[in-house]
Design an enzyme around this catalytic site. Structure first.
Site, PDB file in Angstrom:
ATOM      1  N   HIS A   1       0.831  -1.201   0.000  1.00 29.17           N
ATOM      2  CA  HIS A   1       0.000   0.000   0.000  1.00 29.17           C
ATOM      3  C   HIS A   1       0.870   1.258   0.000  1.00 29.17           C
ATOM      4  CE1 HIS A   1      -3.990  -1.751   1.759  1.00 29.17           C
ATOM      5  NE2 HIS A   1      -3.417  -2.602   0.926  1.00 29.17           N
TER       6      HIS A   1
ATOM      7  N   LYS B   1      -8.191 -12.764  10.464  1.00 27.23           N
ATOM      8  CA  LYS B   1      -7.850 -13.039   9.067  1.00 27.23           C
ATOM      9  C   LYS B   1      -6.448 -12.506   8.787  1.00 27.23           C
ATOM     10  CE  LYS B   1      -9.056 -11.645   4.345  1.00 27.23           C
ATOM     11  NZ  LYS B   1     -10.134 -11.205   3.445  1.00 27.23           N
TER      12      LYS B   1
ATOM     13  N   LYS C   1      -3.769 -11.622   5.718  1.00 22.43           N
ATOM     14  CA  LYS C   1      -3.509 -11.429   4.289  1.00 22.43           C
ATOM     15  C   LYS C   1      -2.172 -12.093   3.959  1.00 22.43           C
ATOM     16  CE  LYS C   1      -5.395  -9.147   1.578  1.00 22.43           C
ATOM     17  NZ  LYS C   1      -6.469  -9.550   0.630  1.00 22.43           N
TER      18      LYS C   1
ATOM     19  N   PRO D   1      -4.332 -15.613   0.502  1.00 19.70           N
ATOM     20  CA  PRO D   1      -3.129 -15.314  -0.275  1.00 19.70           C
ATOM     21  C   PRO D   1      -3.400 -14.660  -1.626  1.00 19.70           C
ATOM     22  CG  PRO D   1      -3.667 -17.614  -0.508  1.00 19.70           C
ATOM     23  CD  PRO D   1      -4.697 -17.035   0.425  1.00 19.70           C
TER      24      PRO D   1
ATOM     25  N   ASN E   1     -13.453 -13.565  -2.989  1.00 22.25           N
ATOM     26  CA  ASN E   1     -13.949 -12.289  -3.475  1.00 22.25           C
ATOM     27  C   ASN E   1     -13.210 -11.933  -4.767  1.00 22.25           C
ATOM     28  OD1 ASN E   1     -11.557 -11.434  -1.546  1.00 22.25           O
ATOM     29  ND2 ASN E   1     -11.820  -9.736  -2.987  1.00 22.25           N
TER      30      ASN E   1
ATOM     31  N   HIS F   1     -16.415  -8.860   2.134  1.00 22.13           N
ATOM     32  CA  HIS F   1     -15.091  -8.382   1.771  1.00 22.13           C
ATOM     33  C   HIS F   1     -14.932  -6.908   2.153  1.00 22.13           C
ATOM     34  CE1 HIS F   1     -12.660  -6.283  -1.447  1.00 22.13           C
ATOM     35  NE2 HIS F   1     -11.766  -7.123  -0.976  1.00 22.13           N
TER      36      HIS F   1
ATOM     37  N   ASN G   1     -12.324  -3.538   1.231  1.00 23.85           N
ATOM     38  CA  ASN G   1     -11.177  -2.825   0.681  1.00 23.85           C
ATOM     39  C   ASN G   1     -10.953  -1.623   1.609  1.00 23.85           C
ATOM     40  OD1 ASN G   1      -9.099  -2.241  -1.056  1.00 23.85           O
ATOM     41  ND2 ASN G   1     -10.388  -1.480  -2.716  1.00 23.85           N
TER      42      ASN G   1
ATOM     43  N   HIS H   1     -11.112  -2.807   7.236  1.00 26.79           N
ATOM     44  CA  HIS H   1      -9.809  -2.146   7.334  1.00 26.79           C
ATOM     45  C   HIS H   1      -9.808  -1.011   8.375  1.00 26.79           C
ATOM     46  CE1 HIS H   1      -8.989  -4.233   3.580  1.00 26.79           C
ATOM     47  NE2 HIS H   1      -7.762  -3.745   3.547  1.00 26.79           N
TER      48      HIS H   1
ATOM     49  N   ARG I   1      -4.638   3.966  -7.227  1.00 22.87           N
ATOM     50  CA  ARG I   1      -3.959   2.985  -6.381  1.00 22.87           C
ATOM     51  C   ARG I   1      -3.151   2.030  -7.255  1.00 22.87           C
ATOM     52  NH1 ARG I   1      -6.564  -1.436  -2.105  1.00 22.87           N
ATOM     53  NH2 ARG I   1      -4.711  -2.772  -2.055  1.00 22.87           N
TER      54      ARG I   1
END
Length: 419
Positions: free
Chosen positions: A25, A187, A189, A218, A265, A316, A318, A345, A399
């Site tokens: 990010h 969870k 990532k 993953p 997703n 999901h 973002n 998030h 992004r």
């Protein structure tokens, strides 16, 4: 009530260096705040991606929506679809799942629909969850969303979260989130390090938090063979295994060979993907996302369809702000067959937001349904102005995790079916 004005405000806010299969990010995350004002002076809020191509599509849709009734769901959708057209270049907004023209139309439509539902709820004195059939739960559980990460962005000071590059760092991150938010599931990532290292991290989480459900995502960085090996190694440990291998076909190879359900997703992101995924037995859990499934009403339809075919549901996330968290909470509260805690998030945003504080909070890892009508949140215009000024000054318009990673590692390649 008819739509009189639509205001689109792109914003930027600080984001930590979170690692994933696409890269890392950037220091700034982008979103767009949508505000619709009716001829009766009632306003509603929506939130969506902030990439410049998506912002341009939102702007293109606005003229066709002026004058429509806020209740005219199908007419609004048709005007948005006409403005997008049929031959768009798909922008993934940093996501690495499947893309399509349908997904683009749905993503442009979604924030306008959410804002209209916010207006309709306010006008009727009802919550959006009431408009979606009524809440079946008073609070929506969310999951601690862990990332491998650097201590700070290159050249910057270490952030409050610190580095998480090994199992010990991941466990420390989980402990911080659980202490601050009370999360009751976790969870991770993945897709960042070789699979055996990520197996070790999951096992370390199991040892540290033996009573909490665990999952790893993953982002399709593993081959089907590796996915099967990891799934078997984590038998009895994972609640579900999310997007281990690419595409519906890859997931279908893995699903019958591992003891836990597969979630996605990435390979199922529009209605057209459901028939082949169901026919091939590729998934057991669908992670819905109203941002690209066409809003809240269409998401309830997808949820009902999943119930018919025995698919479980989660949600999901973002990178998002409070308007999206409110919309997610309203939707999940009114969806009976959400079987797993949703992703969020929010902890990574460190209090940066465009909604007035107080309406949204975490209690034992869950967000209570806001009490006010509509989405139950109000715009903090001073905060919106600050985040918009960030957008104007930060220099980021799209992004791109891969390009940012290549500033540090020029040879980096996104990992898809890699290990």
């Amino acid at each position: 009530m008819r739509i009189r004005e639509i205001h689109l405000t792109p914003v930027a806010f600080r984001d930590p260096p979170l690692l994933n299969a696409s890269g890392v990010h950037e220091p700034w995350a982008l979103r767009t705040v949508v505000e619709i004002v009716t001829d009766e002076g009632v306003s509603g809020l929506g939130e969506t991606y902030g990439d410049i191509s998506h912002l341009d599509r939102l702007r293109a849709a606005v003229p066709g929506l002026i004058g429509l009734e806020v209740h005219a769901h199908h007419a609004i959708y048709a005007r948005v679809a006409a403005s997008v057209g049929e031959d768009v270049v798909v922008d993934q907004h940093g996501l690495i799942g499947a893309g399509s023209n349908q997904k683009t139309v749905d993503a442009v439509f979604s924030p306008f629909e959410v804002a209209c539902l916010d207006i309709r709820g306010k006008a009727a004195g009802l919550r959006v969850a009431d408009l979606l059939g009524g809440p079946v739960r008073d609070a929506v559980p969310y999951s601690a969303y862990l990332f491998y990460k650097w201590a700070g962005h290159p050249g910057a000071a270490e952030d409050r979260f610190g580095a998480a590059l090994d199992p010990e760092g991941i466990v420390a991150q989980a402990r911080l989130f659980i202490e601050e938010y009370g999360f009751a599931s976790i969870k991770l990532k993945g897709g960042v390090f070789p699979p055996d290292q990520e197996i070790d991290a999951v096992l370390a989480l199991r040892d540290a938090f033996p009573d909490l459900p665990l999952r790893i995502d993953p982002n399709a960085a593993w081959t089907p063979a590796t996915s099967i090996r990891v799934g078997r190694a984590l038998a009895g440990v994972l609640e579900y295994l999310e997007d281990p291998a690419p595409e519906i076909e890859g997931m279908a190879q893995v699903a019958p060979e591992v003891p836990m359900p597969l979630a996605t997703n990435m390979c199922v992101v529009t209605h057209d993907h459901l028939p082949p995924a169901i026919a091939q037995g590729a998934i057991g859990v669908l992670l819905t996302d109203h941002h690209y499934w066409g809003g809240l009403l269409r998401s309830t339809q997808v949820a009902a369809l999943c119930g018919t075919f025995g698919l479980e549901l989660s949600m999901h996330s973002n990178t998002h702000l409070g308007i999206s968290l409110a919309a997610m909470t309203q939707l999940a509260a009114a969806t009976p067959n959400i079987n797993h805690a949703c992703d969020t998030h929010t902890p990574w945003q460190q209090g940066q937001d465009v909604v007035a504080p107080g309406a949204l909070r975490f209690v034992d890892g869950a967000v209570p349904l806001p009490e006010g009508p509509g989405l139950g949140v109000e715009l903090d215009r001073d905060a919106l102005a600050v985040l918009h000024e960030n957008y104007l000054k930060c220099g980021v318009e799209r992004r791109d995790d891969t390009a940012y990673m290549r500033r540090t590692d020029p040879a980096f390649q996104p990992r898809r079916g890699h290990w």
